[in-house]
Design a protein around this motif. Structure first.
Motif, PDB file in Angstrom:
ATOM      1  N   GLN A   1       1.027  -1.351   0.291  1.00  0.00           N
ATOM      2  CA  GLN A   1       0.368  -0.473  -0.132  1.00  0.00           C
ATOM      3  C   GLN A   1       0.791   1.162  -0.428  1.00  0.00           C
ATOM      4  O   GLN A   1       0.500   2.609  -0.715  1.00  0.00           O
ATOM      5  CB  GLN A   1      -1.209  -0.120   1.253  1.00  0.00           C
ATOM      6  N   GLU A   2       2.014   1.040   0.803  1.00  0.00           N
ATOM      7  CA  GLU A   2       2.858   2.288   0.823  1.00  0.00           C
ATOM      8  C   GLU A   2       3.085   2.994  -1.204  1.00  0.00           C
ATOM      9  O   GLU A   2       3.357   4.289  -1.137  1.00  0.00           O
ATOM     10  CB  GLU A   2       4.003   1.834   0.724  1.00  0.00           C
ATOM     11  N   TYR A   3       3.099   2.073  -2.225  1.00  0.00           N
ATOM     12  CA  TYR A   3       3.243   2.403  -3.160  1.00  0.00           C
ATOM     13  C   TYR A   3       1.910   3.140  -4.103  1.00  0.00           C
ATOM     14  O   TYR A   3       2.031   2.981  -5.205  1.00  0.00           O
ATOM     15  CB  TYR A   3       4.576   1.275  -4.239  1.00  0.00           C
ATOM     16  N   ALA A   4       0.980   2.692  -3.178  1.00  0.00           N
ATOM     17  CA  ALA A   4      -0.337   2.832  -4.267  1.00  0.00           C
ATOM     18  C   ALA A   4      -0.644   4.880  -4.319  1.00  0.00           C
ATOM     19  O   ALA A   4      -0.643   4.501  -5.994  1.00  0.00           O
ATOM     20  CB  ALA A   4      -1.246   3.330  -2.887  1.00  0.00           C
ATOM     21  N   ALA A   5       0.482   5.637  -4.716  1.00  0.00           N
ATOM     22  CA  ALA A   5       0.365   6.587  -5.320  1.00  0.00           C
ATOM     23  C   ALA A   5       1.749   6.507  -6.533  1.00  0.00           C
ATOM     24  O   ALA A   5       1.241   7.746  -6.970  1.00  0.00           O
ATOM     25  CB  ALA A   5       0.495   7.727  -4.249  1.00  0.00           C
ATOM     26  N   GLU A   6       2.557   6.127  -6.665  1.00  0.00           N
ATOM     27  CA  GLU A   6       3.395   6.359  -7.440  1.00  0.00           C
ATOM     28  C   GLU A   6       2.992   5.529  -9.101  1.00  0.00           C
ATOM     29  O   GLU A   6       2.384   4.427  -9.024  1.00  0.00           O
ATOM     30  CB  GLU A   6       4.027   4.592  -7.345  1.00  0.00           C
TER      31      GLU A   6
ATOM     32  N   ARG B   1      -0.534  -2.168  -6.341  1.00  0.00           N
ATOM     33  CA  ARG B   1      -0.674  -0.876  -5.892  1.00  0.00           C
ATOM     34  C   ARG B   1       0.053   0.220  -6.401  1.00  0.00           C
ATOM     35  O   ARG B   1       1.499  -0.125  -7.054  1.00  0.00           O
ATOM     36  CB  ARG B   1      -0.447  -0.810  -4.474  1.00  0.00           C
ATOM     37  N   GLY B   2      -0.468   0.773  -7.014  1.00  0.00           N
ATOM     38  CA  GLY B   2       0.437   2.189  -7.704  1.00  0.00           C
ATOM     39  C   GLY B   2       1.734   1.120  -8.636  1.00  0.00           C
ATOM     40  O   GLY B   2       0.404   0.670  -9.468  1.00  0.00           O
ATOM     41  N   ASN B   3       2.217   1.345  -8.750  1.00  0.00           N
ATOM     42  CA  ASN B   3       3.818   1.171 -10.058  1.00  0.00           C
ATOM     43  C   ASN B   3       4.440  -0.209  -9.049  1.00  0.00           C
ATOM     44  O   ASN B   3       5.385  -1.128  -9.479  1.00  0.00           O
ATOM     45  CB  ASN B   3       4.701   1.991 -10.242  1.00  0.00           C
ATOM     46  N   ALA B   4       3.980  -1.140  -7.862  1.00  0.00           N
ATOM     47  CA  ALA B   4       4.220  -1.953  -7.613  1.00  0.00           C
ATOM     48  C   ALA B   4       3.487  -3.359  -7.529  1.00  0.00           C
ATOM     49  O   ALA B   4       2.116  -3.286  -7.484  1.00  0.00           O
ATOM     50  CB  ALA B   4       5.215  -1.230  -5.983  1.00  0.00           C
ATOM     51  N   LEU B   5       4.061  -4.925  -7.099  1.00  0.00           N
ATOM     52  CA  LEU B   5       3.688  -5.637  -6.697  1.00  0.00           C
ATOM     53  C   LEU B   5       4.115  -6.540  -6.014  1.00  0.00           C
ATOM     54  O   LEU B   5       5.627  -6.840  -5.850  1.00  0.00           O
ATOM     55  CB  LEU B   5       3.168  -6.917  -8.486  1.00  0.00           C
ATOM     56  N   ARG B   6       3.273  -6.557  -5.307  1.00  0.00           N
ATOM     57  CA  ARG B   6       4.079  -8.253  -4.503  1.00  0.00           C
ATOM     58  C   ARG B   6       3.889  -8.980  -4.022  1.00  0.00           C
ATOM     59  O   ARG B   6       2.517  -9.608  -4.155  1.00  0.00           O
ATOM     60  CB  ARG B   6       4.151  -7.922  -2.688  1.00  0.00           C
ATOM     61  N   TRP B   7       4.890 -10.281  -4.253  1.00  0.00           N
ATOM     62  CA  TRP B   7       4.578 -11.570  -4.997  1.00  0.00           C
ATOM     63  C   TRP B   7       5.101 -12.329  -4.222  1.00  0.00           C
ATOM     64  O   TRP B   7       6.070 -12.364  -4.253  1.00  0.00           O
ATOM     65  CB  TRP B   7       4.876 -11.562  -6.417  1.00  0.00           C
ATOM     66  N   ARG B   8       4.265 -12.861  -2.914  1.00  0.00           N
ATOM     67  CA  ARG B   8       4.829 -14.370  -2.290  1.00  0.00           C
ATOM     68  C   ARG B   8       4.492 -15.991  -2.622  1.00  0.00           C
ATOM     69  O   ARG B   8       2.968 -16.378  -3.441  1.00  0.00           O
ATOM     70  CB  ARG B   8       4.555 -13.823  -1.382  1.00  0.00           C
ATOM     71  N   TYR B   9       4.782 -17.019  -2.742  1.00  0.00           N
ATOM     72  CA  TYR B   9       4.918 -18.274  -3.038  1.00  0.00           C
ATOM     73  C   TYR B   9       6.008 -19.180  -2.592  1.00  0.00           C
ATOM     74  O   TYR B   9       6.573 -18.746  -2.127  1.00  0.00           O
ATOM     75  CB  TYR B   9       4.699 -18.243  -4.341  1.00  0.00           C
ATOM     76  N   VAL B  10       5.453 -20.576  -2.264  1.00  0.00           N
ATOM     77  CA  VAL B  10       6.616 -21.315  -1.735  1.00  0.00           C
ATOM     78  C   VAL B  10       6.586 -22.408  -2.926  1.00  0.00           C
ATOM     79  O   VAL B  10       5.949 -22.311  -4.481  1.00  0.00           O
ATOM     80  CB  VAL B  10       6.025 -22.530  -0.986  1.00  0.00           C
ATOM     81  N   LEU B  11       7.667 -22.278  -3.256  1.00  0.00           N
ATOM     82  CA  LEU B  11       8.640 -22.851  -4.587  1.00  0.00           C
ATOM     83  C   LEU B  11       9.244 -24.399  -4.523  1.00  0.00           C
ATOM     84  O   LEU B  11      10.183 -24.061  -3.379  1.00  0.00           O
ATOM     85  CB  LEU B  11       9.595 -22.215  -5.427  1.00  0.00           C
TER      86      LEU B  11
END
Length: 180
Positions: free
Chosen positions: A23-28, A116-126
């Protein structure tokens, strides 16, 4: 009293490990729309560094990406600096305006993402082959759209909360060329 202070210090320390909220990047800007960015052919160039910072692997990925409504396919073909190859096919589902899920053959369960904004956080187990064993390792990816063609990605790989290394990746979307 000492026990209370130690407990408070531990709680404060764990809160510090929580990291940054996407959410910190929502305005980017530019705003990252996965369906728009991951559409067509992309090249990605990357490296894996172990926890000491040593570059262990370098690679190039060609990604063929397409969407049907809210479901996308990313067909990734890796070529490593040692000549080995790998293929991963992601099926990405847009759950709502900001949330995505994804599956691939070597991903345990469903990957979760939030944009959000210009960012994506993507989490997974490989499920990562290591010698004759397979380790389940956690990936915490952060992707940042730089402009309409370039996106940067930094991933931290860990197991049991211990940082094993990092992947740095640069995506470059190929320009669509009109047929003569």
């Amino acid at each position: 009293m000492r026990r209370i202070l130690m407990t408070l210090a531990m709680v404060a320390g764990m809160a510090g490990c929580a990291g940054i909220d996407v959410q910190e990047y929502a305005a980017e800007t530019p705003v990252l729309d996965l369906r728009r960015y991951f559409d067509g052919t992309l090249d990605a160039y990357g490296m894996f560094q172990d926890r000491s910072g040593k570059v262990v692997k370098r690679f190039h990925v060609v990604i063929e990406a397409s969407w049907r409504g809210d479901v996308g396919t990313l067909d990734e073909r890796f070529t490593y600096s040692d000549g080995t190859t790998q293929r991963r096919v992601w099926t990405i589902t847009r759950h709502d305006t900001h949330r995505y899920g994804g599956v691939a053959a070597d991903v345990v369960g469903e990957a979760r993402g939030e944009a959000r904004g210009n960012a994506l956080r993507w989490r997974y187990v490989l499920a990562l082959p290591v010698g004759d064993r397979t380790w389940h390792v956690d990936f915490d990816d952060w992707m940042f759209l730089m402009d309409e063609r370039v996106m940067l990605n930094r991933s931290v790989m860990s197991k049991f909360g211990v940082r094993l290394g990092e992947v740095t990746l640069s995506f470059v979307k190929r320009e669509a060329h009109a047929l003569p």
